[in-house]
Design a protein around this motif. Structure first.
Motif, mmCIF file in Angstrom:
data_model
loop_
_atom_site.group_PDB
_atom_site.id
_atom_site.type_symbol
_atom_site.label_atom_id
_atom_site.label_comp_id
_atom_site.label_asym_id
_atom_site.label_seq_id
_atom_site.Cartn_x
_atom_site.Cartn_y
_atom_site.Cartn_z
ATOM 1 N N VAL A 1 17.544 59.769 12.729
ATOM 2 C CA VAL A 1 17.928 59.055 13.951
ATOM 3 C C VAL A 1 17.800 59.972 15.166
ATOM 4 C CG1 VAL A 1 19.772 57.802 15.099
ATOM 5 C CG2 VAL A 1 19.566 57.704 12.621
ATOM 6 N N ASN A 2 17.071 59.502 16.173
ATOM 7 C CA ASN A 2 16.961 60.258 17.427
ATOM 8 C C ASN A 2 17.333 59.341 18.582
ATOM 9 O OD1 ASN A 2 15.730 62.663 16.317
ATOM 10 N ND2 ASN A 2 13.994 61.303 15.870
ATOM 11 N N SER A 3 17.960 59.926 19.601
ATOM 12 C CA SER A 3 18.186 59.080 20.772
ATOM 13 C C SER A 3 17.723 59.834 22.012
ATOM 14 C CB SER A 3 19.649 58.687 20.885
ATOM 15 O OG SER A 3 20.420 59.819 21.138
ATOM 16 N N ASP A 4 17.121 59.087 22.944
ATOM 17 C CA ASP A 4 16.609 59.761 24.147
ATOM 18 C C ASP A 4 17.722 59.841 25.201
ATOM 19 O OD1 ASP A 4 16.832 57.275 25.187
ATOM 20 O OD2 ASP A 4 14.669 56.886 25.339
ATOM 21 N N ALA A 5 17.364 60.320 26.357
ATOM 22 C CA ALA A 5 18.366 60.577 27.400
ATOM 23 C C ALA A 5 19.126 59.305 27.784
ATOM 24 C CB ALA A 5 17.684 61.162 28.626
ATOM 25 N N ASN A 6 18.443 58.146 27.697
ATOM 26 C CA ASN A 6 19.096 56.899 28.083
ATOM 27 C C ASN A 6 19.900 56.284 26.943
ATOM 28 O OD1 ASN A 6 17.793 57.164 30.528
ATOM 29 N ND2 ASN A 6 15.979 56.078 29.741
ATOM 30 N N GLY A 7 19.995 57.005 25.865
ATOM 31 C CA GLY A 7 20.753 56.482 24.728
ATOM 32 C C GLY A 7 19.938 55.482 23.919
ATOM 33 N N ARG A 8 18.626 55.447 24.143
ATOM 34 C CA ARG A 8 17.750 54.554 23.378
ATOM 35 C C ARG A 8 17.535 55.161 22.003
ATOM 36 N NH1 ARG A 8 13.864 50.656 25.084
ATOM 37 N NH2 ARG A 8 12.063 50.911 23.726
ATOM 38 N N LEU A 9 17.722 54.346 20.980
ATOM 39 C CA LEU A 9 17.714 54.894 19.621
ATOM 40 C C LEU A 9 16.354 54.712 18.954
ATOM 41 C CD1 LEU A 9 20.252 56.101 18.371
ATOM 42 C CD2 LEU A 9 20.443 54.052 17.003
ATOM 43 N N GLN A 10 15.874 55.781 18.296
ATOM 44 C CA GLN A 10 14.629 55.670 17.528
ATOM 45 C C GLN A 10 14.912 56.119 16.103
ATOM 46 O OE1 GLN A 10 12.137 58.052 19.981
ATOM 47 N NE2 GLN A 10 10.874 56.273 20.544
ATOM 48 N N ILE A 11 14.440 55.322 15.169
ATOM 49 C CA ILE A 11 14.687 55.687 13.774
ATOM 50 C C ILE A 11 13.365 55.863 13.057
ATOM 51 C CG2 ILE A 11 15.726 54.938 11.601
ATOM 52 C CD1 ILE A 11 17.759 53.421 13.217
ATOM 53 N N ASN A 12 13.222 56.983 12.363
ATOM 54 C CA ASN A 12 12.032 57.246 11.546
ATOM 55 C C ASN A 12 12.457 57.409 10.093
ATOM 56 O OD1 ASN A 12 10.432 57.302 13.809
ATOM 57 N ND2 ASN A 12 10.709 59.521 14.086
ATOM 58 N N VAL A 13 11.572 57.005 9.221
ATOM 59 C CA VAL A 13 11.814 57.242 7.798
ATOM 60 C C VAL A 13 10.598 57.984 7.252
ATOM 61 C CG1 VAL A 13 12.179 56.194 5.554
ATOM 62 C CG2 VAL A 13 13.221 55.183 7.564
ATOM 63 N N ASN A 14 10.805 59.197 6.799
ATOM 64 C CA ASN A 14 9.698 60.043 6.335
ATOM 65 C C ASN A 14 8.533 60.033 7.322
ATOM 66 O OD1 ASN A 14 11.236 60.365 4.131
ATOM 67 N ND2 ASN A 14 9.866 59.346 2.676
ATOM 68 N N GLY A 15 8.843 60.118 8.609
ATOM 69 C CA GLY A 15 7.792 60.181 9.617
ATOM 70 C C GLY A 15 7.258 58.836 10.066
ATOM 71 N N VAL A 16 7.648 57.762 9.367
ATOM 72 C CA VAL A 16 7.181 56.434 9.791
ATOM 73 C C VAL A 16 8.197 55.862 10.779
ATOM 74 C CG1 VAL A 16 6.635 54.092 9.023
ATOM 75 C CG2 VAL A 16 6.104 56.051 7.555
ATOM 76 N N PRO A 17 7.747 55.505 12.021
ATOM 77 C CA PRO A 17 8.690 54.913 12.966
ATOM 78 C C PRO A 17 9.118 53.525 12.490
ATOM 79 C CG PRO A 17 6.475 54.972 13.895
ATOM 80 C CD PRO A 17 6.393 55.627 12.568
ATOM 81 N N VAL A 18 10.407 53.305 12.443
ATOM 82 C CA VAL A 18 10.918 52.067 11.880
ATOM 83 C C VAL A 18 11.583 51.218 12.957
ATOM 84 C CG1 VAL A 18 12.539 51.114 10.232
ATOM 85 C CG2 VAL A 18 11.223 53.121 9.626
ATOM 86 N N ILE A 19 12.386 51.887 13.791
ATOM 87 C CA ILE A 19 13.032 51.156 14.878
ATOM 88 C C ILE A 19 12.794 51.915 16.167
ATOM 89 C CG2 ILE A 19 15.278 50.639 15.909
ATOM 90 C CD1 ILE A 19 16.245 49.709 13.279
ATOM 91 N N ASP A 20 12.380 51.176 17.198
ATOM 92 C CA ASP A 20 12.226 51.794 18.500
ATOM 93 C C ASP A 20 13.045 50.958 19.466
ATOM 94 O OD1 ASP A 20 11.505 53.198 20.661
ATOM 95 O OD2 ASP A 20 9.423 52.485 20.726
ATOM 96 N N GLY A 21 14.215 51.445 19.834
ATOM 97 C CA GLY A 21 15.073 50.698 20.739
ATOM 98 C C GLY A 21 15.489 49.366 20.160
ATOM 99 N N GLU A 22 15.058 48.305 20.812
ATOM 100 C CA GLU A 22 15.510 46.981 20.378
ATOM 101 C C GLU A 22 14.541 46.314 19.413
ATOM 102 O OE1 GLU A 22 15.453 46.398 24.524
ATOM 103 O OE2 GLU A 22 16.428 48.299 24.055
ATOM 104 N N THR A 23 13.459 47.030 19.036
ATOM 105 C CA THR A 23 12.478 46.385 18.152
ATOM 106 C C THR A 23 12.393 47.074 16.799
ATOM 107 O OG1 THR A 23 11.004 47.535 19.653
ATOM 108 C CG2 THR A 23 10.657 45.151 19.423
ATOM 109 N N VAL A 24 12.265 46.229 15.782
ATOM 110 C CA VAL A 24 11.997 46.757 14.452
ATOM 111 C C VAL A 24 10.488 46.918 14.352
ATOM 112 C CG1 VAL A 24 12.170 46.330 11.999
ATOM 113 C CG2 VAL A 24 13.991 45.573 13.513
#
Lengths: 305, 465
Positions: free
Chosen positions: B227-250
């Motif tokens: 789980v990573n979040s940017d300065a605006n608190g936008r959340l990005q989730i990766n699983v083994n390097g594959v982006p899974v969630i970017d902010g509000e989109t799966v």
């Protein structure tokens, strides 16, 4: 948070209690392979060994039954041979022709008896036919008057043996005839030993019928004595075979006893130890409950109004 | 300005601030048993100053923000511990299922007379010995054929049990894949709600964030996430390097596809990248399915195959009571289809026990078979049938034992971290009660101020009469 920890501890303790309780109730320490995998493996192997020992003992017992049957046959054969030997001594030149013929009739009876003994059965099988157990060991060839003129050997001279310990086989079986040189010695007929019970009895009878006392004294007497010796050898070997089987059973019993002890040591619970441990865990459980109740009871709430 | 009216205002602001504090303490207290809640604190600060020349005066207190007491690093550590726990838990559950399903056939312990595979093998050998002692007896032939039939049935049962377990785990995997996708949707929608709630303001949506932390933990029980979040608190989730969630989109979802052998394969859609999780429940399910169950099936099949071949080879050459020959004892290839030859079942006299024609008392063929049953088999790695079975039992026992202790260790580890988090973020009754007293007293003091100012104002108003 504290309640969570307490619950976790209580859960663990009650699981331990249950396990120990189960061990006490069943007397078994290893109840599933996960309890002690290496002991589980040993127990399975030992149980298999124990089952094999039980089977070996049964095998020995089946051969012992056969040996006892053989001994029964031998007793009668011995009597028969004694009487035949007596007759060779009694039938000398001093006897009248009638008396000799009377003896001849008696020998006829002995031949019939020998034939019936040769075709003895055990569990429905002919015991002297070698491995051809469904064939009568001997077949009589009779003349018009029904007298036996010859006895043909049937069956073979192979014996079947059974396993009585790993790699060790044993057979109490006797063969009726061995027409080859060497191999299992035939009880009634054996080429190598020059034994022919039927042939010699028939010759004795014929000599008695003919009043040929000279042949009786010189030939039949020797031959029947040889048969007597032959029978004694068989009786002796049967005795030693039975002794060997007794020893075998005793040794199997010892092994079984040892294995039972080993299985019990690995798999059974030491009741005294288990109960002590159960008590310990029960105390721990109660202590956790009590102290938990006391600690949870207190908070600042108690001191505020 | 200040004066009495200013002081009255100050008192009112102070009352509001203490009220807020009391409310928040109440909120904290209400959530004392909510494991996902992290305690909140109000941050207060003195309000603007009034500069009146030489004399600058304070105007009281105001609530700046409500902050959540949370350790982000600890949260991320707990997530990764949850992935490991999820893996171990589902493996343990799988092994427990196997133990329950295969127990009666594998574990003969503690059940007197209960037949494991080893008992069936022993019974077969015992009945062979009986035939060997009396080769022409129909009774012992019947008993031998019964024992062989029971053994074959037992092996087929084991195969079916394994099949059932495999099916159950495939279903479980499919369900968990669906669950994962649902949670991904939930995280995305929480992201959206948080963004909306926090848009443009100083407000942080504390309770929504608590929910998200909790949802992310559920997700990491299933798959290992980063789980990573940017300065605006936008959340990005990766699983083994594959982006899974970017902010509000799966961005990627999971799909499971049944395979010829082993567990269904998992892919990330839409780009179709294969996913073989080494942690999380999905990983645990695949592990049980592709190692334990597969190995177990292989080993049982190895025993069955060897048994069929060896017994048939010896039996085929023997002679029956009627001198016929050339029949197999078992039909089939492995544990899935092993069967006693029906012809023999119907005609025990056709059991080929003798090594020579015409010798009904000959037991050489059956003796060979006994020897084969007790000998080490090349096909089983130089082990006897009973040894191979004992190893199978011991192996399963060992896996259960080590899985159990791994899981216990892991649970202790996770509990430790959760404890640590609880000590930081959790609600402590004692602390909240102290806060309660503090705010109550402050409230009383502020109220006193208001009442004194009120008195003073009355005095002033009375002066005018």
């Amino acid at each position: 948070m504290y309640p969570q920890q307490l619950l976790g501890q209580l859960g663990k303790l009650s699981e331990q209690q249950q396990k120990l309780q189960n061990q006490v109730a069943t007397g078994l320490r290893v109840q599933e392979a996960a309890d002690d995998p290496s002991a589980a493996r040993k127990i399975i192997m030992w149980q298999a060994d124990k089952a094999a020992i039980g089977q070996y003992r049964e095998n020995v017992n089946s051969q012992r039954d056969l040996a006892i049957t053989n001994a029964g046959v031998m007793q009668q054969l011995k009597k028969l041979s004694d009487r035949a030997n007596e007759l060779t001594i009694v039938a000398d030149g001093t006897q009248s022709k009638d008396a000799l013929q009377h003896y001849a009739t008696e020998v006829d009876g002995l031949i019939e008896q020998a034939l019936s003994l040769g075709n003895s059965r055990f569990n429905g099988n002919y015991i002297f036919s070698g491995t051809a157990t469904d064939t009568a060991a001997f077949e009589a060839i009779r003349d018009a008057a029904g007298k036996i003129t010859n006895v043909a050997s049937q069956g073979n001279s192979n014996v079947s043996s059974v396993e009585v310990s790993p790699g060790n086989t044993l057979s109490a079986q006797w063969v009726g005839s061995n027409l080859n040189d060497g191999g299992q010695v035939g009880l009634f007929r054996d080429n190598a030993q020059e034994i022919d019970v039927f042939g010699d009895l028939i010759a004795l009878r014929d000599h008695l019928m003919d009043g040929n006392t000279e042949a009786i004294q010189n030939i039949d007497n020797d031959k029947l004595e040889a048969i007597e010796d032959h029978f004694i050898r068989f009786a002796g070997s049967n005795g030693s075979m039975q002794a060997r089987m007794e020893t075998q059973v005793a040794s199997l019993n010892n092994q079984e006893f040892a294995l039972t002890g080993m299985i019990s040591r690995e798999g059974d619970a030491d009741i005294a130890e288990t109960i002590v441990r159960l008590n310990e865990v029960q105390y721990a459980y109660q202590a956790a409950l009590q102290s938990g109740a006391k600690i949870m009871d207190r908070s600042l709430m108690d001191y505020l109004r | 300005m200040s004066g009495l009216l200013g002081t009255l205002d100050m008192g009112q602001r102070a009352l509001q601030a203490q009220m807020k504090g009391l409310e928040l303490t109440g909120h904290n207290l209400a959530n004392v048993n909510n494991p996902n809640y992290s305690r909140q604190r109000i941050e207060v600060s003195s309000t603007y100053q009034v500069d009146a020349g030489m004399d600058s005066r304070g105007t009281g207190v105001g609530v700046v923000t409500i902050e959540q007491i949370r350790d982000q690093i600890l949260d991320s550590q707990i997530r990764s511990e949850k992935s490991v726990t999820g893996f171990l838990e589902s493996r343990m559950t799988g092994l427990d299922y196997i133990q329950t399903g295969m127990g009666s056939v594998l574990n003969p312990f503690g059940q007197e007379g209960a037949g494991g595979l080893d008992t069936q093998l022993e019974n077969l050998v015992a009945s062979m010995h009986d035939v060997s002692s009396d080769p022409s007896s129909r009774t012992s032939r019947h008993m031998f054929l019964d024992a062989a039939d029971t053994l074959a049935t037992e092996m087929r049962n084991m195969d079916q049990q394994i099949q059932q377990l495999e099916d159950r785990w495939d279903d479980e995997l499919n369900l968990r894949v669906e669950e994962t996708n649902l949670i991904l949707d939930k995280v995305a929608s929480l992201n959206q709600s948080i963004q909306k709630a926090e848009r443009g303001g100083a407000n942080t949506a504390n309770d929504l964030r608590d929910q998200r932390v909790n949802t992310l933990e559920s997700l990491s029980e299933l798959i290992p996430i980063d789980v990573n979040s940017d300065a605006n608190g936008r959340l990005q989730i990766n699983v083994n390097g594959v982006p899974v969630i970017d902010g509000e989109t799966v961005v990627s979802r999971l799909s499971a596809e049944a395979q010829q052998e082993g567990a269904p394969a998992i892919f990330w859609q839409p780009d179709g990248q294969a996913f073989a999780p080494s942690e999380g429940r999905l990983g645990g399910i695949q592990d049980v399915r592709n190692t334990t169950l597969l190995e177990m099936r292989d080993q049982i099949n190895a025993i069955a195959e060897d048994l069929i071949q060896t017994m048939n080879q010896s039996h085929f050459q023997g002679f029956a009571l009627d001198d016929s020959t050339g029949r197999d004892l078992f039909i089939g290839q492995n544990a899935s289809d092993i069967q006693l030859n029906q012809d023999l079942k119907d005609h025990p006299e056709w059991l080929q026990v003798s090594s020579r024609q015409g010798e009904t008392g000959n037991n050489e063929t059956i003796s060979n078979m006994i020897n084969e049953m007790q000998a080490s088999r090349a096909g089983l790695g130089e082990r006897t049938y009973v040894e191979a079975h004992a190893d199978l039992v011991a192996q399963l026992g060992q896996s259960i034992r080590s899985s159990r202790s791994d899981l216990e260790d892991q649970q202790a580890m996770e509990a430790l971290m959760i404890n640590q988090r609880e000590s930081i973020s959790g609600v402590s009754l004692d602390e909240e009660m102290t806060q309660l007293v503090k705010y109550q007293r402050a409230f009383e003091a502020s109220a006193r101020l208001v009442s004194i100012v009120d008195d003073m104002l009355s005095t002033i108003v009375a002066m005018g009469r």
